[in-house]
Design a protein around this motif. Structure first.
Motif, PDB file in Angstrom:
ATOM      1  N   ARG A 149      18.784  39.506 -18.074  1.00  0.00           N
ATOM      2  CA  ARG A 149      20.140  40.278 -18.077  1.00  0.00           C
ATOM      3  C   ARG A 149      19.728  41.506 -19.039  1.00  0.00           C
ATOM      4  NH1 ARG A 149      24.941  35.726 -18.035  1.00  0.00           N
ATOM      5  NH2 ARG A 149      24.704  35.686 -15.651  1.00  0.00           N
ATOM      6  N   ASP A 236      12.952  35.010  -9.451  1.00  0.00           N
ATOM      7  CA  ASP A 236      12.284  33.851  -9.173  1.00  0.00           C
ATOM      8  C   ASP A 236      10.759  33.646  -9.763  1.00  0.00           C
ATOM      9  OD1 ASP A 236      13.835  33.082  -6.351  1.00  0.00           O
ATOM     10  OD2 ASP A 236      14.388  35.122  -6.854  1.00  0.00           O
ATOM     11  N   VAL A 263      20.177  28.083 -12.706  1.00  0.00           N
ATOM     12  CA  VAL A 263      21.227  28.757 -12.082  1.00  0.00           C
ATOM     13  C   VAL A 263      22.553  28.015 -12.751  1.00  0.00           C
ATOM     14  CG1 VAL A 263      22.388  28.175  -9.753  1.00  0.00           C
ATOM     15  CG2 VAL A 263      20.125  28.757  -9.756  1.00  0.00           C
ATOM     16  N   GLY A 267      22.272  31.975 -13.676  1.00  0.00           N
ATOM     17  CA  GLY A 267      21.022  33.063 -13.204  1.00  0.00           C
ATOM     18  C   GLY A 267      21.367  32.864 -11.583  1.00  0.00           C
ATOM     19  N   THR A 268      20.687  33.948 -10.908  1.00  0.00           N
ATOM     20  CA  THR A 268      20.734  34.194  -9.603  1.00  0.00           C
ATOM     21  C   THR A 268      19.310  33.964  -8.760  1.00  0.00           C
ATOM     22  OG1 THR A 268      22.992  35.289  -9.490  1.00  0.00           O
ATOM     23  CG2 THR A 268      21.453  35.555  -7.618  1.00  0.00           C
ATOM     24  N   GLU A 271      18.648  33.485  -2.255  1.00  0.00           N
ATOM     25  CA  GLU A 271      19.175  32.391  -1.563  1.00  0.00           C
ATOM     26  C   GLU A 271      18.800  32.014  -0.205  1.00  0.00           C
ATOM     27  OE1 GLU A 271      22.837  34.279  -0.042  1.00  0.00           O
ATOM     28  OE2 GLU A 271      23.659  34.628  -2.149  1.00  0.00           O
ATOM     29  N   HIS A 276      12.218  31.813  -1.841  1.00  0.00           N
ATOM     30  CA  HIS A 276      12.161  31.506  -3.105  1.00  0.00           C
ATOM     31  C   HIS A 276      10.926  30.646  -3.225  1.00  0.00           C
ATOM     32  CE1 HIS A 276      13.263  29.592  -7.217  1.00  0.00           C
ATOM     33  NE2 HIS A 276      13.084  28.480  -6.497  1.00  0.00           N
TER      34      HIS A 276
END
Length: 327
Positions: A149, A236, A263, A267-268, A271, A276
């Motif tokens: 971030r 990732d 997550v 965190g992201t 999807e 991933h």
């Protein structure tokens, strides 16, 4: 690289090991009344040699860390590696990431015997034991998210990530009983990299590059080291690298849980499971066949049980677990 855990006393001379020019370079940056009192090798490094330099003077004592590239391969790439690390340490100086303070850098060995970087010594130790691994993994996930971030201007962005393996370079174990598993994994990374939302990556974030202080409720991360591979790319990939390391150190389940911890911390990740899985396998396959590159420094700091056989078995189990969850 592993840093901050275990030292080997070498006295106060660098000259008798062919380090005279490096010592002179370090001393030139000290205040007039300061001197190098003691030199200790820090165990656990792979890419570079690390030394703790204890400095004494009228103002008291302080310690610095000297990173020097000695192996021919890394000497050839030292200018880019050390220049990048110096820039990142300057950048991190104004953030809450617990990174060392840059003191000086000589990336082309213009003054030193070897390409070198001098930085402050961070408190804490590397902790690689199985006891307390789950709690440390939670702290690792939160710290990694804070790194991702970090606000970075376009001008200050590091280079785009580089893959550390490819389908042609994967080296499966010669005696594997699961050749079809390895082939399946290699086939996954034959595709073009998935689209991703880029962020600031440490790129070599794993337990060997994180320092801890305290115990129990007082356990804290006190330092994150080894910023030579810092990159711009998908979250990732950083999560994948730490996950693989945790699987090798503590077992498959610990490695599989790390993405969930990331997550849960906010965190992201991608999807799309296929995307991933691509990043997870791209990282894991770079450790084949036996993770010896990381196992050597890990064994040096106390994990003697991490034999090539054990690590290969864990790596194969991790590959299977990734397919079971994400394929």
């Amino acid at each position: 690289m592993v840093a901050g855990e275990g030292t080997e006393h070498t006295g106060n001379n660098l000259e008798d090991q062919g380090w005279g020019a490096t010592r002179a370079w370090v001393e030139k940056g000290l205040t007039e009344a300061e001197r190098i009192e003691n030199v200790s090798r820090l165990r656990g490094g792979w890419t570079s040699e690390m030394r703790r330099l204890d400095i004494c003077g009228p103002g008291g004592r302080r310690s610095l860390v000297l990173r020097s590239f000695v192996k021919p391969f890394y000497v050839r790439h030292a200018e880019g590696l050390l220049t990048r690390e110096a820039a990142i340490l300057r950048l991190l100086g104004s953030t809450d990431v617990p990174a060392a303070r840059l003191v000086a850098v000589d990336p082309t060995a213009q003054y030193c015997d070897h390409p070198s970087l001098l930085m402050s010594l961070l408190p804490g130790t590397v902790r690689l034991g199985d006891e307390g691994a789950d709690r440390r993994a939670e702290l690792l996930a939160r710290q990694l998210l804070r790194i991702h971030r970090l606000p970075v201007t376009a001008e200050a962005r590091p280079r785009t990530y580089q893959a550390w393996t490819s389908p042609e370079r994967v080296n499966p174990p010669e005696d594997t009983e699961r050749p079809e598993l390895w082939q399946r994994a290699v086939d996954v990374i034959r595709r073009e990299p998935p689209d991703y939302r880029a962020c600031f990556l440490h790129r070599d974030f794993h337990p060997g590059n994180v320092l801890f202080t305290g115990d129990g409720d007082g356990l804290r991360i006190s330092g994150v080291v080894d910023w030579v591979e810092t990159s711009w790319g998908p979250a990732d990939l950083d999560v994948a690298h730490c996950s693989t390391a945790l699987a090798l150190l503590h077992g498959v389940s610990t490695g599989m849980q790390f993405a969930d911890l990331y997550v849960a911390a906010g965190g992201t990740l991608a999807e799309d499971h296929a995307s991933h899985l691509y990043w997870r396998l791209l990282d894991a396959l770079a450790f084949a066949p036996d993770a010896e590159k990381v196992a050597v420094p890990w064994r040096e700091v106390g994990r003697a049980n991490l034999t090539p056989t054990l690590l290969t078995r864990r790596l194969e189990g991790y590959l299977q677990a990734l397919f079971a969850r994400y394929a």
